[in-house]
Design a protein around this motif. Structure first.
Motif, PDB file in Angstrom:
ATOM      1  N   GLU A   1       0.834  -1.190   0.000  1.00 35.72           N
ATOM      2  CA  GLU A   1       0.000   0.000   0.000  1.00 35.72           C
ATOM      3  C   GLU A   1       0.874   1.248   0.000  1.00 35.72           C
ATOM      4  OE1 GLU A   1      -2.679  -0.111   3.250  1.00 35.72           O
ATOM      5  OE2 GLU A   1      -3.705  -1.941   2.584  1.00 35.72           O
ATOM      6  N   SER A   2       0.329   2.340  -0.511  1.00 33.09           N
ATOM      7  CA  SER A   2       1.056   3.606  -0.534  1.00 33.09           C
ATOM      8  C   SER A   2       1.004   4.276   0.831  1.00 33.09           C
ATOM      9  CB  SER A   2       0.455   4.541  -1.579  1.00 33.09           C
ATOM     10  OG  SER A   2      -0.771   5.090  -1.096  1.00 33.09           O
ATOM     11  N   ASN A   3       1.680   5.385   0.932  1.00 33.43           N
ATOM     12  CA  ASN A   3       1.553   6.253   2.109  1.00 33.43           C
ATOM     13  C   ASN A   3       0.162   6.882   2.144  1.00 33.43           C
ATOM     14  OD1 ASN A   3       2.426   7.660  -0.292  1.00 33.43           O
ATOM     15  ND2 ASN A   3       2.523   9.491   0.953  1.00 33.43           N
ATOM     16  N   VAL A   4      -0.169   7.525   3.231  1.00 32.44           N
ATOM     17  CA  VAL A   4      -1.471   8.182   3.414  1.00 32.44           C
ATOM     18  C   VAL A   4      -1.257   9.687   3.431  1.00 32.44           C
ATOM     19  CG1 VAL A   4      -3.440   8.501   4.966  1.00 32.44           C
ATOM     20  CG2 VAL A   4      -2.410   6.229   4.701  1.00 32.44           C
TER      21      VAL A   4
ATOM     22  N   ARG B   1      -4.495  14.703  10.761  1.00 35.81           N
ATOM     23  CA  ARG B   1      -5.082  13.431  11.180  1.00 35.81           C
ATOM     24  C   ARG B   1      -4.023  12.458  11.702  1.00 35.81           C
ATOM     25  NH1 ARG B   1      -6.667   9.678  13.149  1.00 35.81           N
ATOM     26  NH2 ARG B   1      -8.275   8.179  12.604  1.00 35.81           N
ATOM     27  N   TYR B   2      -2.837  12.447  11.084  1.00 39.56           N
ATOM     28  CA  TYR B   2      -1.757  11.554  11.508  1.00 39.56           C
ATOM     29  C   TYR B   2      -0.531  12.405  11.848  1.00 39.56           C
ATOM     30  CZ  TYR B   2      -4.690   7.897   9.472  1.00 39.56           C
ATOM     31  OH  TYR B   2      -5.719   7.054   9.179  1.00 39.56           O
ATOM     32  N   PRO B   3      -0.477  12.989  13.045  1.00 37.42           N
ATOM     33  CA  PRO B   3       0.594  13.938  13.382  1.00 37.42           C
ATOM     34  C   PRO B   3       1.992  13.337  13.347  1.00 37.42           C
ATOM     35  CG  PRO B   3      -0.713  13.367  15.328  1.00 37.42           C
ATOM     36  CD  PRO B   3      -1.447  12.826  14.149  1.00 37.42           C
ATOM     37  N   SER B   4       2.122  12.042  13.592  1.00 38.71           N
ATOM     38  CA  SER B   4       3.462  11.432  13.595  1.00 38.71           C
ATOM     39  C   SER B   4       4.078  11.413  12.205  1.00 38.71           C
ATOM     40  CB  SER B   4       3.388  10.001  14.150  1.00 38.71           C
ATOM     41  OG  SER B   4       2.566   9.190  13.334  1.00 38.71           O
ATOM     42  N   GLU B   5       3.269  11.599  11.166  1.00 37.42           N
ATOM     43  CA  GLU B   5       3.786  11.599   9.800  1.00 37.42           C
ATOM     44  C   GLU B   5       4.384  12.945   9.406  1.00 37.42           C
ATOM     45  OE1 GLU B   5       3.815   9.114   7.286  1.00 37.42           O
ATOM     46  OE2 GLU B   5       3.586   7.883   9.077  1.00 37.42           O
TER      47      GLU B   5
ATOM     48  N   THR C   1       5.231  15.601   4.837  1.00 35.51           N
ATOM     49  CA  THR C   1       5.183  14.318   5.525  1.00 35.51           C
ATOM     50  C   THR C   1       6.407  13.499   5.126  1.00 35.51           C
ATOM     51  OG1 THR C   1       3.982  13.092   3.817  1.00 35.51           O
ATOM     52  CG2 THR C   1       2.674  14.456   5.330  1.00 35.51           C
ATOM     53  N   ARG C   2       6.479  12.276   5.603  1.00 37.48           N
ATOM     54  CA  ARG C   2       7.634  11.436   5.281  1.00 37.48           C
ATOM     55  C   ARG C   2       7.732  11.151   3.789  1.00 37.48           C
ATOM     56  NH1 ARG C   2       6.162   9.055  10.343  1.00 37.48           N
ATOM     57  NH2 ARG C   2       7.887   9.126  11.822  1.00 37.48           N
TER      58      ARG C   2
END
Length: 492
Positions: A308-311, A334-338, A380-381
C-alpha cells in the motif's frame, strides 16, 4: 515461404492470392498476409485505371521489399520483355495517370515511404510497337510504434508482463527479452506472459513488436526491480484547489494497477472505485470542508496487495479577521506522527512555522487596500499537503484616517530645544500606544504612562541617524481601536 522473401512480380489481380496459395505453406504467416491482400483489394479507389483501359496493354514490374516499416525504401524494375520508356507513380490514387497536374511520373527506380499506409505503384511503359502499357502493384508500409508494457513483480522473482498499447500498435507478435538471456514470444491473442527469475537483481526487460511478413517493428526497454518491498506507489502531493476539489499527484514507477481508497475522519478506508495505472498521474477528488478526508492507494493484484502507498490527508487553514489584525489557525493533522515540517505562507512567502503546541498566530502586518492570502504546507515522510488558500481584506483599523492624531515624519534630538523628541499627539480622550523599531525589526522604544515620547536614545546611548518605523494603536473615546503604521527619519 520463399515467395515472400524479397521480390514480387506481376500486376495486382483477383487471381494473385490464389496463385500464391498454391505455392505457400499452410501457416499463420501466410494467412495473415492473404488477409492483408484481400483487405487492400477491398479498399477501392475512385476511377481506378490500373487495368482494362481501351487501347492500353498490360505491362509488368518487379518490386523489392513491398512490405515493411517506415522509413521503407522499395525498388522497382521493368519485368515486361520488350517494353521501354518505363515511368513510375509511387502513390497512385485513381484517375488519369497522364494528368500532369495531378501526377508526376518518375524514371527513378527507388522510393522511400515515410508514412504508414497502403500505396499503389503504377508503372507506365510502351511496347515495342508503341502501345501504352500499364502495371500496378500494392505496397504495405507499417508503423514501427514502440510497444509499451507493464511488469508486475510478485514474491520469489516471478513476474507478469502485459502489453499495454496493443490497440495502437496492432502487432501480430511481441518478442520479449527477459534480461537474463532468455526470450519469449507472445502473439496478439495473448498479450501477457509470466516468467520466473532465478535471482532478484534488477533486470532490463525489452519488448519488440513485429508485424507479419516484414518482421519489423518498434522496440522499448526498461529496468525492473524485482525487490517488491521497495516498489510501493507514492502519493507525492495532495493539493486543495477549492472548497469542493483537491488534486492528488501519484508516482507509480512500476505501473501497478492501483485502486484509490478514502478515509472519512477516523473511519475505515473505503474504495472510491477509481483505478490508476500510469507512472506519473494526477487525479481530482471531491472534498468537503466540514470533513477531513485521507487517501491511500492499494494494488489490485493479490500478489502485491501488501504494498500500500503512504497516506495523505486534507488539511485546512482558518483565517479570522479582527478589527486590528488577522488570526490564523492551523487544524491538527489526522496523523501527526507523519508530519516532518509545517509552514504557513503569507502572500506566497514563508511567514510562520507552527508546531503542535503553537497552532494560532496573529498577523498585524497587513496593509490597507491589499488582501492578505495565507496557505499551509505540510511535509510528511513521503509527500506534501497544500491546504486551501484563504485571502481576507485588511483589518478595518488600518484603513481609517486618524485625523485627530499627529505623527511627525522626522525629529532632531540634538539638544537645541527644537524638535528634540518623537512625540505622537492626539485627542485628550484617546489612548495612544506607540511602538518604534529599527530597520531590522528590533524594538527600540515603547511608550508608557510615565514616558510619552522618544528622545532618540537606546539603552542610554544615542540611536544612529536613519529611518525608523512605528506602529501606533489608538483607542478612541467610544472604544474603537485603530492602527497606523509608517516611518520617520531621525536626523542629527
Amino acid at each position: 515461404m520463399q515467395f515472400w522473401e524479397k521480390s514480387y512480380s506481376g500486376s495486382v489481380s483477383l487471381f494473385q492470392p490464389l496463385l500464391l496459395l498454391k505455392k505457400a505453406k499452410r501457416s499463420s504467416l501466410f494467412c495473415f498476409f492473404l488477409g492483408s491482400t484481400a483487405l487492400a483489394s477491398a479498399q477501392q479507389i475512385a476511377d481506378n485505371q490500373c487495368d482494362n483501359q481501351p487501347g492500353v496493354g498490360s505491362g509488368g514490374m518487379r518490386i523489392t521489399d513491398p512490405v515493411g516499416c517506415i522509413p521503407q525504401t522499395v525498388k522497382v524494375a521493368n519485368n515486361q520483355i520488350g517494353s521501354t520508356k518505363s515511368r513510375y507513380i509511387y502513390d497512385y490514387k485513381g484517375g488519369n495517370p497522364n494528368n500532369s497536374q495531378v501526377y508526376k511520373t518518375d524514371t527513378v527506380t527507388s522510393f522511400t515511404y515515410t508514412k504508414p499506409g497502403l500505396y499503389i505503384i503504377m508503372q507506365l511503359s510502351e511496347s515495342a510497337f508503341g502501345q501504352p502499357l500499364r502495371s500496378c502493384q500494392r505496397v504495405t508500409i507499417q508503423d514501427p510504434i514502440p510497444p509499451t508494457f507493464r511488469v508486475l513483480p510478485c514474491e520469489n522473482g516471478k513476474v507478469t508482463l502485459t502489453i499495454s498499447n496493443h490497440d495502437l500498435t496492432q502487432y501480430e507478435e511481441y518478442v520479449i527479452e527477459w534480461g537474463d538471456g532468455n526470450v519469449a514470444i507472445i502473439n496478439r491473442l495473448n498479450l501477457s506472459a509470466q516468467y520466473q527469475y532465478k535471482d532478484l537483481s534488477p533486470k532490463q526487460i525489452s519488448v519488440q513488436g513485429r508485424h507479419s511478413v516484414s518482421k519489423c517493428g518498434g522496440k522499448s526497454a526498461r529496468t525492473v526491480s524485482l525487490e517488491i518491498g521497495t516498489q510501493s506507489a507514492v502519493l507525492s502531493k495532495l493539493e486543495v484547489l477549492d472548497a469542493n476539489t483537491a488534486e492528488l499527484t501519484i508516482s507509480n514507477p512500476n505501473l501497478f494497477d492501483l485502486e484509490l481508497y478514502r478515509q472519512d475522519g477516523a473511519g475505515q478506508f473505503q474504495t472510491t472505485g477509481k483505478v490508476l495505472k500510469n507512472a506519473d498521474e494526477k487525479t481530482k477528488v471531491a472534498i468537503d470542508t466540514t470533513k477531513l478526508f485521507c487517501y491511500k492507494l492499494k494494488p489490485r493484484d493479490s500478489c502485491i496487495a501488501s504494498l500500500e502507498s503512504n497516506v495523505l490527508c486534507v488539511s485546512y487553514l482558518i483565517a479570522t479577521p479582527d478589527i486590528s489584525h488577522n488570526t490564523i489557525a492551523v487544524e491538527p493533522y489526522r496523523y501527526p506522527s507523519e508530519i516532518t515540517k509545517m509552514r504557513v505562507f503569507r502572500n506566497n512567502s514563508p511567514w510562520w512555522t507552527p508546531n503542535f503546541t503553537d497552532l494560532f498566530r496573529e498577523d498585524n502586518q497587513a496593509e490597507c487596500g491589499k488582501k492578505t492570502c495565507y496557505r499551509l504546507q505540510l511535509e510528511t515522510r513521503n509527500g506534501t499537503v497544500l491546504s486551501n488558500t484563504v485571502c481576507i481584506d485588511p483589518p478595518p483599523a488600518l484603513c481609517v484616517t486618524l485625523t485627530n492624531v499627529y505623527v511627525p515624519d522626522a525629529f532632531t534630538p540634538n539638544g537645541d530645544g527644537v524638535n528634540d523628541f518623537f512625540e505622537v499627539k492626539g485627542e485628550a480622550t484617546s489612548e495612544i500606544q506607540v511602538l518604534i523599531y529599527d530597520r531590522w525589526g528590533t524594538p527600540v522604544f515603547q511608550n508608557s504612562i510615565n514616558v510619552r515620547h522618544w528622545n532618540g536614545t537606546v539603552n542610554g546611548h544615542p540611536a544612529p541617524s536613519g529611518a525608523y518605523f512605528y506602529r501606533i494603536s489608538v483607542t478612541d473615546k467610544i472604544g474603537r481601536n485603530f492602527v497606523k503604521r509608517g516611518s520617520f527619519a531621525l536626523l542629527r
